[in-house]
Design a protein around this motif. Structure first.
Motif, PDB file in Angstrom:
ATOM      1  N   ALA A  17       0.836  -1.216   0.000  1.00 33.81           N
ATOM      2  CA  ALA A  17       0.000   0.000   0.000  1.00 33.81           C
ATOM      3  C   ALA A  17       0.866   1.259   0.000  1.00 33.81           C
ATOM      4  O   ALA A  17       0.600   2.220  -0.737  1.00 33.81           O
ATOM      5  CB  ALA A  17      -0.931  -0.006   1.198  1.00 33.81           C
ATOM      6  N   ALA A  18       1.920   1.272   0.819  1.00 33.26           N
ATOM      7  CA  ALA A  18       2.810   2.436   0.882  1.00 33.26           C
ATOM      8  C   ALA A  18       3.563   2.618  -0.437  1.00 33.26           C
ATOM      9  O   ALA A  18       3.750   3.751  -0.914  1.00 33.26           O
ATOM     10  CB  ALA A  18       3.796   2.289   2.039  1.00 33.26           C
ATOM     11  N   LEU A  19       3.977   1.520  -1.063  1.00 27.32           N
ATOM     12  CA  LEU A  19       4.656   1.597  -2.360  1.00 27.32           C
ATOM     13  C   LEU A  19       3.716   2.149  -3.435  1.00 27.32           C
ATOM     14  O   LEU A  19       4.123   2.962  -4.274  1.00 27.32           O
ATOM     15  CB  LEU A  19       5.190   0.225  -2.771  1.00 27.32           C
ATOM     16  CG  LEU A  19       6.402  -0.265  -1.984  1.00 27.32           C
ATOM     17  CD1 LEU A  19       6.617  -1.754  -2.197  1.00 27.32           C
ATOM     18  CD2 LEU A  19       7.641   0.520  -2.396  1.00 27.32           C
ATOM     19  N   LEU A  20       2.458   1.721  -3.394  1.00 27.03           N
ATOM     20  CA  LEU A  20       1.468   2.253  -4.350  1.00 27.03           C
ATOM     21  C   LEU A  20       1.268   3.749  -4.160  1.00 27.03           C
ATOM     22  O   LEU A  20       1.180   4.500  -5.133  1.00 27.03           O
ATOM     23  CB  LEU A  20       0.130   1.528  -4.212  1.00 27.03           C
ATOM     24  CG  LEU A  20      -0.047   0.260  -5.029  1.00 27.03           C
ATOM     25  CD1 LEU A  20      -1.409  -0.371  -4.748  1.00 27.03           C
ATOM     26  CD2 LEU A  20       0.113   0.517  -6.508  1.00 27.03           C
ATOM     27  N   ARG A  21       1.180   4.185  -2.901  1.00 30.01           N
ATOM     28  CA  ARG A  21       1.014   5.627  -2.642  1.00 30.01           C
ATOM     29  C   ARG A  21       2.202   6.406  -3.183  1.00 30.01           C
ATOM     30  O   ARG A  21       2.048   7.436  -3.836  1.00 30.01           O
ATOM     31  CB  ARG A  21       0.841   5.885  -1.143  1.00 30.01           C
ATOM     32  CG  ARG A  21      -0.547   5.577  -0.627  1.00 30.01           C
ATOM     33  CD  ARG A  21      -0.767   6.117   0.787  1.00 30.01           C
ATOM     34  NE  ARG A  21       0.208   5.601   1.747  1.00 30.01           N
ATOM     35  CZ  ARG A  21       0.082   4.457   2.404  1.00 30.01           C
ATOM     36  NH1 ARG A  21      -0.976   3.699   2.215  1.00 30.01           N
ATOM     37  NH2 ARG A  21       1.002   4.068   3.277  1.00 30.01           N
ATOM     38  N   SER A  29      -1.031   8.372 -11.556  1.00 26.07           N
ATOM     39  CA  SER A  29      -2.185   7.525 -11.830  1.00 26.07           C
ATOM     40  C   SER A  29      -2.032   6.208 -11.080  1.00 26.07           C
ATOM     41  O   SER A  29      -0.944   5.620 -11.072  1.00 26.07           O
ATOM     42  CB  SER A  29      -2.295   7.298 -13.337  1.00 26.07           C
ATOM     43  OG  SER A  29      -2.624   5.998 -13.680  1.00 26.07           O
ATOM     44  N   LEU A  30      -3.124   5.751 -10.502  1.00 23.41           N
ATOM     45  CA  LEU A  30      -3.083   4.488  -9.767  1.00 23.41           C
ATOM     46  C   LEU A  30      -2.797   3.318 -10.698  1.00 23.41           C
ATOM     47  O   LEU A  30      -2.029   2.418 -10.358  1.00 23.41           O
ATOM     48  CB  LEU A  30      -4.399   4.268  -9.015  1.00 23.41           C
ATOM     49  CG  LEU A  30      -4.488   2.984  -8.193  1.00 23.41           C
ATOM     50  CD1 LEU A  30      -3.397   2.931  -7.132  1.00 23.41           C
ATOM     51  CD2 LEU A  30      -5.865   2.847  -7.566  1.00 23.41           C
ATOM     52  N   THR A  31      -3.371   3.338 -11.880  1.00 22.61           N
ATOM     53  CA  THR A  31      -3.138   2.256 -12.839  1.00 22.61           C
ATOM     54  C   THR A  31      -1.666   2.166 -13.208  1.00 22.61           C
ATOM     55  O   THR A  31      -1.084   1.076 -13.221  1.00 22.61           O
ATOM     56  CB  THR A  31      -3.995   2.478 -14.103  1.00 22.61           C
ATOM     57  OG1 THR A  31      -5.357   2.593 -13.719  1.00 22.61           O
ATOM     58  CG2 THR A  31      -3.840   1.326 -15.072  1.00 22.61           C
ATOM     59  N   ALA A  32      -1.065   3.301 -13.508  1.00 26.10           N
ATOM     60  CA  ALA A  32       0.361   3.308 -13.854  1.00 26.10           C
ATOM     61  C   ALA A  32       1.196   2.900 -12.641  1.00 26.10           C
ATOM     62  O   ALA A  32       2.199   2.186 -12.789  1.00 26.10           O
ATOM     63  CB  ALA A  32       0.776   4.689 -14.349  1.00 26.10           C
ATOM     64  N   ALA A  33       0.787   3.320 -11.453  1.00 23.03           N
ATOM     65  CA  ALA A  33       1.520   2.956 -10.244  1.00 23.03           C
ATOM     66  C   ALA A  33       1.474   1.447 -10.020  1.00 23.03           C
ATOM     67  O   ALA A  33       2.473   0.840  -9.614  1.00 23.03           O
ATOM     68  CB  ALA A  33       0.935   3.690  -9.035  1.00 23.03           C
ATOM     69  N   ASN A  65      12.714   5.024  -8.426  1.00 18.58           N
ATOM     70  CA  ASN A  65      13.465   5.064  -9.690  1.00 18.58           C
ATOM     71  C   ASN A  65      12.646   4.495 -10.845  1.00 18.58           C
ATOM     72  O   ASN A  65      12.631   5.059 -11.949  1.00 18.58           O
ATOM     73  CB  ASN A  65      14.783   4.311  -9.553  1.00 18.58           C
ATOM     74  CG  ASN A  65      15.780   5.040  -8.692  1.00 18.58           C
ATOM     75  OD1 ASN A  65      15.629   6.232  -8.400  1.00 18.58           O
ATOM     76  ND2 ASN A  65      16.806   4.333  -8.258  1.00 18.58           N
ATOM     77  N   LEU A  66      11.950   3.379 -10.609  1.00 22.80           N
ATOM     78  CA  LEU A  66      11.104   2.804 -11.657  1.00 22.80           C
ATOM     79  C   LEU A  66       9.959   3.740 -12.022  1.00 22.80           C
ATOM     80  O   LEU A  66       9.596   3.872 -13.194  1.00 22.80           O
ATOM     81  CB  LEU A  66      10.565   1.445 -11.217  1.00 22.80           C
ATOM     82  CG  LEU A  66      11.563   0.296 -11.212  1.00 22.80           C
ATOM     83  CD1 LEU A  66      10.951  -0.948 -10.574  1.00 22.80           C
ATOM     84  CD2 LEU A  66      12.037  -0.012 -12.623  1.00 22.80           C
ATOM     85  N   ALA A  67       9.378   4.411 -11.029  1.00 19.27           N
ATOM     86  CA  ALA A  67       8.284   5.349 -11.287  1.00 19.27           C
ATOM     87  C   ALA A  67       8.774   6.543 -12.104  1.00 19.27           C
ATOM     88  O   ALA A  67       8.107   6.991 -13.038  1.00 19.27           O
ATOM     89  CB  ALA A  67       7.667   5.821  -9.976  1.00 19.27           C
ATOM     90  N   ILE A  68       9.959   7.047 -11.763  1.00 18.70           N
ATOM     91  CA  ILE A  68      10.527   8.171 -12.522  1.00 18.70           C
ATOM     92  C   ILE A  68      10.823   7.736 -13.958  1.00 18.70           C
ATOM     93  O   ILE A  68      10.519   8.469 -14.915  1.00 18.70           O
ATOM     94  CB  ILE A  68      11.789   8.711 -11.825  1.00 18.70           C
ATOM     95  CG1 ILE A  68      11.391   9.412 -10.522  1.00 18.70           C
ATOM     96  CG2 ILE A  68      12.563   9.656 -12.727  1.00 18.70           C
ATOM     97  CD1 ILE A  68      12.553   9.708  -9.591  1.00 18.70           C
TER      98      ILE A  68
END
Length: 167
Positions: A17-21, A29-33, A65-68
């Motif tokens: 949950a914390a990683l998703l936030r 976007s939650l889908t992209a997350a 890093n993956l999100a960026i």
């Protein structure tokens, strides 16, 4: 003793949950997350044992890093798509009055040239291009081979191209 990949996987499950936030804040976007966290899980599975002092901080840094990377890739994809659409379709409404006049004049020259072309080429062209008749059907209508129809169409197109380019 569990491997680093196993302990990071267990930490990923408990901190999901914390990683998703965190990744949602970065990618917007939650889908992209969710996609980013899934890629994080795959990446964690490939990690070989190494000395990591703080596995939680390491996991969150990997996720960030993956999100960026995801955000940058998405921005690049949008820029490329916008450029491609501009090249394909041009900016909407950007045709100048002068370009419109030039295009209308070229169209008028082509239509005038089409009217004075000899038959059967002119009629074969009209049947093929304006009435969507197949070359085979036109050949049967005239009692000639498809090669003959293709040759007539090729000559008509060459003459129309000359008319279009003549100013």
């Amino acid at each position: 003793m569990p491997s680093l990949a196993q302990s990071l996987t267990a930490l990923l499950v408990s901190e999901h949950a914390a990683l998703l936030r965190r990744t949602t804040r970065i990618v917007g976007s939650l889908t992209a997350a969710e996609d980013v966290v899934q890629r994080l899980w795959l990446k964690v599975q490939q990690i070989e044992d190494a000395a990591v002092r703080n596995p939680r901080a390491y996991l969150f840094r990997l996720a960030s890093n993956l999100a960026i990377d995801h955000r940058r890739a998405e921005a690049a994809r949008q820029r490329i798509q916008a450029r491609a659409e501009t090249y394909l379709w041009g900016p909407i409404g950007a045709a100048s009055a002068e370009a419109s006049v030039i295009d209308r004049q070229a169209l008028a020259r082509v239509l005038d040239a089409l009217e004075v072309l000899p038959d059967p080429g002119r009629t074969m062209f009209r049947l093929n291009r304006f009435e969507d008749k197949r070359i085979v059907d036109i050949a049967a209508l005239y009692g000639v081979s498809t090669t003959t129809v293709e040759n007539h169409l090729r000559r008509v197109l060459a003459q129309l191209r000359i008319a279009r380019e003549t100013s």
